[in-house]
Write a protein that holds these residues in place. Structure first.
Motif, short mmCIF file in Angstrom:
data_model
loop_
_atom_site.label_atom_id
_atom_site.label_comp_id
_atom_site.label_asym_id
_atom_site.label_seq_id
_atom_site.Cartn_x
_atom_site.Cartn_y
_atom_site.Cartn_z
N TYR A 1 0.85 -1.20 0.00
CA TYR A 1 0.00 0.00 0.00
C TYR A 1 0.88 1.25 0.00
O TYR A 1 1.85 1.33 0.76
CB TYR A 1 -0.92 0.02 1.22
N SER B 1 1.41 5.55 0.08
CA SER B 1 0.81 6.81 0.51
C SER B 1 1.88 7.88 0.49
O SER B 1 3.08 7.59 0.60
CB SER B 1 0.20 6.70 1.90
N THR C 1 -8.15 8.71 -2.04
CA THR C 1 -7.91 7.37 -1.52
C THR C 1 -8.44 6.31 -2.48
O THR C 1 -9.58 6.40 -2.94
CB THR C 1 -8.58 7.18 -0.14
N SER D 1 -3.66 3.09 -2.86
CA SER D 1 -2.85 4.22 -2.37
C SER D 1 -3.72 5.31 -1.75
O SER D 1 -4.94 5.35 -1.95
CB SER D 1 -2.04 4.83 -3.52
N GLN D 2 -3.05 6.18 -1.02
CA GLN D 2 -3.67 7.42 -0.56
C GLN D 2 -2.73 8.57 -0.88
O GLN D 2 -1.57 8.58 -0.46
CB GLN D 2 -3.96 7.39 0.94
N GLN E 1 -2.38 4.43 5.50
CA GLN E 1 -3.50 5.30 5.12
C GLN E 1 -3.66 6.31 6.24
O GLN E 1 -4.03 5.98 7.36
CB GLN E 1 -4.77 4.48 4.94
N TYR E 2 -3.33 7.57 5.96
CA TYR E 2 -3.32 8.60 7.00
C TYR E 2 -4.72 9.07 7.39
O TYR E 2 -4.95 9.47 8.53
CB TYR E 2 -2.51 9.81 6.52
#
Length: 305
Positions: free
Chosen positions: A8, A10, A54, A58-59, A179-180
């Motif tokens: 993932y 970000s 998002t 990914s973010q 993921q923030y």
């Protein structure tokens, strides 16, 4: 949350460039909702505005910054500092240029700041919907002679042309990370900030000459309306620097202020998902753009950047 999933990605992406190249239009396009105000007035954006995109893979946290040019007052100093401070906190820098124009003094002013940074810099040539295809290569080549870009991506933020390709390219440069923000969150700014910006946008559209640059909006109160169920009451003050500007913002028999309120109320209702009763006042705070105490009072706090 995707924190435990391998692969993932970000990261943070700063959107920079001179005024009026379409940075805020691009941000609104990628998040799919209006969170950054737009007008044809230079330096419409004053604070950094973060938009979150998002996906399952990914973010991306995009940071829209004020248009960069040489400052002429304390507010200009603040806006330049806001933009420059994003350089060291992001994974990718998007230098947005207008495909309608060749490289100019303001573009070179921005590019000079980017030299020596250890961050990939993309050239994003916007407004390709307004450029003849035969002219685009010449515009791109002019910018490439000024700077060694990691990627070059022409887009139309207004129409969405090639924006998905740009997002895919950005994804290639992002590191693996958490993921923030929650998947359904599109900005980190509170509603109070966005509401003040929506009001300021309408004031920009409806005023002229030096007035738009002298406007700030302070939200006094947001609360349920005690007299009308399911309605929200918003009270805000439009600040200007001179008595003559106050008269222009109010207009003859209050016509301009009424139109500002009418247009802003529709956007605020879309944002809040509720009926809104909007009350606006206009006050004079002389030369506020050059006074640090007023800049802080109106939300421009350089100690936060």
């Amino acid at each position: 949350m995707q924190n435990g999933i391998d692969g993932y990605k970000s990261g943070f992406i700063s959107i920079i460039g001179r005024p009026n190249v379409g940075k805020s239009t691009f941000l609104n396009r990628v998040v799919g909702q209006k969170i950054a105000i737009m007008s044809d007035k230079p330096q419409t954006t004053r604070n950094k505005v973060q938009g979150v995109v998002t996906t399952d893979a990914s973010q991306m946290i995009f940071i829209d910054t004020p248009g960069i040019n040489e400052p002429r007052h304390k507010l200009g100093d603040f806006m330049l500092k806001v933009a420059k401070n994003t350089f060291r906190e992001v994974d990718v820098l998007l230098f947005v240029a207008s495909g309608v124009d060749r490289v100019g003094k303001e573009d070179r002013f921005v590019l000079e700041m980017l030299k020596g940074l250890d961050v990939p810099v993309f050239l994003v040539v916007n407004k390709i919907d307004q450029v003849h295809p035969d002219q685009l290569p010449k515009v791109i080549e002019g910018y490439k002679q000024e700077f060694d870009f990691a990627e070059v991506v022409p887009i139309s933020a207004l129409q969405g042309n090639n924006v998905e390709n740009l997002l895919a390219k950005i994804g290639e440069y992002l590191p693996e990370g958490p993921q923030y923000y929650p998947a359904d969150q599109i900005t980190d700014h509170p509603e109070r900030f966005i509401i003040s910006e929506l009001i300021r946008e309408k004031a920009l559209h409806l005023t002229r000459e030096e007035v738009p640059h002298s406007i700030a909006v302070v939200i006094e109160k947001i609360a349920p309306d005690k007299e009308h169920e399911h309605m929200i009451r918003v009270q805000a003050t439009i600040m200007v620097e001179r008595d003559s500007q106050k008269g222009i913002v109010i207009g003859k028999r209050g016509a301009v202020l009424k139109e500002i309120g009418s247009r802003a109320r529709k956007d605020i209702e879309n944002l809040l998902g509720s009926k809104v009763f909007l009350e606006l006042w206009v006050k004079v705070q002389k030369d506020w753009r050059n006074k640090s105490v007023h800049l802080r009072d109106f939300g421009f706090r350089d100690d936060e950047y």
